[in-house]
Design a protein around this motif. Structure first.
Motif, PDB file in Angstrom:
ATOM      1  N   UNK A  97       0.826  -1.219   0.000  1.00  0.00           N
ATOM      2  CA  UNK A  97       0.000   0.000   0.000  1.00  0.00           C
ATOM      3  C   UNK A  97       0.858   1.266   0.000  1.00  0.00           C
ATOM      4  N   UNK A  98       1.776   1.429   0.963  1.00  0.00           N
ATOM      5  CA  UNK A  98       2.608   2.639   0.889  1.00  0.00           C
ATOM      6  C   UNK A  98       3.459   2.700  -0.375  1.00  0.00           C
ATOM      7  N   UNK A 104       2.702   1.485  -3.385  1.00  0.00           N
ATOM      8  CA  UNK A 104       1.849   1.889  -4.503  1.00  0.00           C
ATOM      9  C   UNK A 104       1.411   3.340  -4.363  1.00  0.00           C
ATOM     10  N   UNK A 105       1.036   3.733  -3.146  1.00  0.00           N
ATOM     11  CA  UNK A 105       0.560   5.102  -2.945  1.00  0.00           C
ATOM     12  C   UNK A 105       1.645   6.092  -3.344  1.00  0.00           C
TER      13      UNK A 105
END
Lengths: 245, 191, 442
Positions: A186-187, A189-190
């Motif tokens: 998640x981090x 990709x973000x």
């Protein structure tokens, strides 16, 4: 002329055609001849490191073996004389031939694929796809941006591991790593998505529109490209003929 | 098709493809570990992972072609970074992408609810299984075994790609990184 | 070049305007645009190079002319041939791998005939004194070098205007100063517009300034050179001494020497050094070897591992979190995703995490990079509040103005840490200069 110099788009089409052809042939001799033939062509017309080749090949040896014995055990029932029984499944001569075909097909596929992968520079392939394959520059250059992200993402991942470790996360076993993966993706990709937007803006600010543009890197098509292609197709023709005989 | 796309959307697509190409390749190795023991069925229960980028991309960008293009790009990049399946994988990407794309097409690219995403995962499972059937010579195997393989793959497609893809995208949406893409805007309209 | 009358702009799904009633004429010369974060300066900037409104589907009202024609009559990419842009983040403005390929990318976009490309690349690099970089991989360059290459990529298209969006945000003062000096000499024939909220490093570079406040023009007139913001030292009470040992570390060609620092409880410490001096490596090593040190990375986002503020604060312990959440002003954000917070909020959350995990020493890595004045003042208040509460705070920085708030100082150069120094350090001109921290006055 080597496979490294061959026009990547033509090489791609030839190799794909060859593999498609293989999929419709059900005898063990054709994939076997293709496999051996590719190895001969490869040693004549390329400078592939055999060590690297071997490393890529190993997992597919296992797949080939797996294919061999599942086809024997779970093979469909065919008529004919039963040669032997394996784990409760009666195996006929036809079953054995099929199993050998499928296993050898895996090996032939892999050899053909490696001939392409190990002799093709990704960047040159994309240039060639733009020039000969009419690939949209928007897509092509987005992929180039994607390539630039490999080192960036790796660096980012290292930083995440490090700061997460500082928060007391201990990743010791492989299972720990797998379970922790969602907390990294998640981090990762973000951050990548935010960066992708900025890069797209900077491309446009530099006048990139995706419309036809000048090209510096020219990937030519020459007569020897067709020569190499015919060589590969000839190999398939000979193998198919051997199989039928 | 690309006329209506903003450059930032295509770059986003490429970045997603890069990230998932790495994930895809890692899972090939996970599958390979098993394949030697239990044969091709080893890949079936994790097969959904290989459809996930098309569902995430379509859900975020919401334009025709997003599912297909992202899957093809991920496959191409996977090939270039060392999937020894080679050029064939691009074909696999096209076929899987088309399966997922079909689900969004039949809903007119207007619905992105969970069931549509699961349908897309199912669609990818159907088309990719047809491909495996031909290329892997599954006709040689007993129908029961083939049916089990398909059931596993379809379930995996719906759960890992459909449900998993939605969970991942919704989390990304919450991080604020997707402001400026269709998912943020349309998500708000529908509450 | 830009002519705006009663120009207003808003994003499609937001009710309030980002720019309101802008009336402005940008003419030849060098213009500075200042304003706090959220003042609309970046939006104005994106309208000037035509990235907006298309890219965000924003809504423009009023008159906006670029080169005497309305902004909406231009084809995609047309304005960008006359306006070159350099962005803030050195890591997200390149497409290709090497410097040469990157320059060719611009030329290809502009449809330059193939045989003219390489001579243009060679000539441009020669003019900008960057010839040595021609075959370098962009990823391996330093932040300052990347910004120079970004300028080269913008200038090779022979634009009439060059826009720079906080190009110094990630550079240390000496590198920044050299960049400005270099830009001053190479940008003689091009008009320049720069966004910057700490203009002091630019010296007398500009001849005009436009200030924005809340989307409106608050100042438009001649540029007046001025010193940087000033920060006064924070008074601290030092308690008992703690000893920290950081072992030797070798990484590729870089070597970090062993160091031992004695830190008084409740002290406020600054570690100063240039980019690449090893100060961040030292800080991370300190945090790795001492569990009582809580590291707040330059991007605090790296720390977060859960999906909302509440869970982030409650992670891995059973202590109550409400009090600290309220004190850090995070109460209204309790259900938000940590990565969706603003930079200042992320930093406060990071501090909350450190406080709750009982860290004795909070260590910040480059906390001032890219921050505007308001954000710097907030950081100042936060550090003051923490030290009043008896917490030890340490930060590494190259920001000499902000560093003044500290009580104890260390210097880092080439992996060697020296110190401690007290505030008499500021009179040691030679010492600071030898660490690349003081700009020779020119």
């Amino acid at each position: 002329m080597t496979f490294h110099e061959m026009n990547p788009t033509i090489k791609f089409l030839t190799v794909t055609l060859l593999m498609f052809g293989l999929a419709f042939i059900y005898n063990p001799w054709t994939p076997l001849t293709v496999f051996i033939g590719i190895l001969i062509l490869q040693s004549l017309f390329s400078s592939i490191s055999w060590r690297r080749w071997g490393l890529f090949m190993i997992p597919f040896l296992f797949t080939a073996l797996g294919t061999l014995w599942t086809t024997l055990v779970f093979g469909k029932e065919t008529g004919g004389e039963i040669l032997f029984t394996l784990l409760g499944n009666d195996v006929t001569a036809e079953n054995v031939m099929l199993a050998a075909t499928l296993a050898l097909r895996v090996l032939a596929f892999t050899a053909v694929s490696l001939l392409f992968t190990l002799t093709t520079d990704p960047k040159r392939f994309i240039y060639s796809l733009m020039q000969q394959g009419k690939l949209s520059p928007k897509i092509a250059y987005s992929v180039f941006v994607g390539f630039r992200f490999f080192p960036i993402l790796k660096h980012e991942l290292m930083q995440l591991y490090e700061t997460h470790a500082l928060r007391g996360i201990r990743l010791e076993t492989r299972l720990d790593h797998i379970r922790h993966a969602p907390k990294l993706i998640i981090p990762l990709l973000a951050g990548a998505i935010r960066q992708a937007e900025r890069i797209a803006f900077s491309m446009e600010a530099r006048g990139f529109t995706g419309e036809p543009r000048a090209t510096y890197e020219v990937v030519p098509v020459t007569r020897s490209d067709f020569l190499m292609a015919s060589l590969l197709l000839l190999l398939f023709g000979v193998s198919a003929w051997l199989g039928i005989k | 098709m690309l006329k209506s796309w903003k450059l930032k959307e295509i770059v986003l697509l490429a970045i997603l493809s890069v990230v998932f190409a790495v994930v895809y390749l890692a899972f090939v190795h996970v599958g390979n570990l098993w394949a030697g023991l239990i044969g091709p069925i080893a890949y079936e229960w994790i097969f959904g992972i290989w459809f996930i980028v098309s569902i995430i991309a379509a859900y975020i960008i919401r334009k025709p072609g997003a599912a297909l293009l992202s899957e093809v790009l991920a496959a191409s990049i996977e090939m270039m970074i060392g999937n020894a399946i080679g050029p064939r994988i691009i074909l696999v990407g096209i076929i899987q992408g088309l399966g997922a794309e079909a689900a969004f097409a039949v809903t007119g690219y207007r619905r992105y609810d969970l069931w549509v995403l699961m349908l897309a995962g199912f669609g990818a499972a159907v088309t990719s299984f047809a491909y495996t059937y031909v290329m892997g010579g599954l006709a040689a195997l007993s129908p029961t075994y083939v049916a089990t393989m398909f059931a596993l793959r379809a379930t995996s497609g719906m759960l890992i790609a459909g449900v998993g893809g939605k969970i991942l995208s919704d989390l990304l949406l919450r991080t604020g990184a997707l402001e400026g893409y269709a998912v943020a805007r349309q998500g708000r309209v529908h509450g | 070049m830009v002519e705006a009358e009663q120009l207003a702009f808003r994003y499609p799904d937001k009710p309030c305007e980002v720019l309101t009633d802008i009336t402005l004429q940008l003419t030849a010369g060098r213009t500075l645009i200042t304003g706090a974060s959220g003042s609309g300066k970046s939006t104005l900037f994106s309208l000037m190079n035509r990235l907006y409104p298309d890219n965000c589907d924003g809504i423009v009202t009023g008159k906006l002319h670029l080169f005497n024609r309305s902004y909406d009559v231009y084809e995609a990419g047309e304005v960008n041939r006359r306006v070159g842009t350099v962005f803030q983040d050195p890591d997200s403005q390149f497409v290709m791998q090497t410097v040469e390929e990157e320059l060719i990318f611009t030329l290809e976009n502009f449809g330059v005939p193939r045989e003219e490309m390489m001579p243009k690349v060679v000539a441009m690099l020669e003019t900008l004194r960057l010839t040595d970089y021609r075959h370098r991989t962009i990823h391996d360059l330093s932040g300052g070098e990347k910004q120079q290459i970004a300028v080269a990529c913008a200038l090779i298209g022979r634009p009439e205007w060059l826009l720079l969006d906080e190009p110094l945000a990630h550079l240390d003062p000496e590198t920044a100063k050299r960049f400005v000096h270099w830009l001053d000499t190479v940008a003689q024939t091009v008009n320049v517009v720069v966004i910057e909220h700490r203009p002091f490093i630019w010296g007398g570079f500009f001849d005009r300034e436009v200030g924005l406040v809340n989307g409106r023009v608050s100042y438009d007139g001649p540029f007046v050179a001025r010193p940087d913001y000033t920060f006064s030292p924070i008074m601290v009470k030092r308690g008992k001494e703690m000893l920290f040992h950081v072992p030797q570390l070798e990484r590729n060609t870089f070597k970090l020497a062993t160091s031992e620092v004695s830190i008084g409880e409740g002290d406020l410490i600054a570690v100063l050094g240039r980019n690449g001096s090893g100060k961040s490596t030292w800080l991370r090593s300190l945090a790795r070897h001492h569990r009582e040190v809580g590291l707040v990375p330059q991007s605090p986002a790296h720390l977060f591992i859960t999906n909302d503020v509440t869970r982030e604060l409650a992670y891995n312990h059973n202590r109550p979190i409400e009090d600290i959440m309220e004190r850090l002003g995070l109460g209204s954000l309790r259900d938000d995703h940590p990565l969706s917070l603003s930079h200042g909020q992320k930093r406060r959350l990071a501090i909350g995490v450190m406080m709750l995990s009982g860290k004795q020493l909070i260590a910040f890595d480059e906390p001032t990079a890219g921050q505007d004045e308001e954000s710097l003042r907030a950081l100042y208040e936060l550090m003051a509040e923490r030290t009043r509460a008896g917490q030890t705070v340490l930060f590494v920085t190259h920001d000499l103005s902000f560093a003044r708030i500290a009580n104890t100082f260390y210097l880092m150069r080439g992996g060697n840490l020296s110190g401690p120094y007290d505030d008499s350090l500021w009179d040691e001109t030679e010492l600071l200069q030898s660490h690349g921290l003081l700009l020779e006055e020119s």
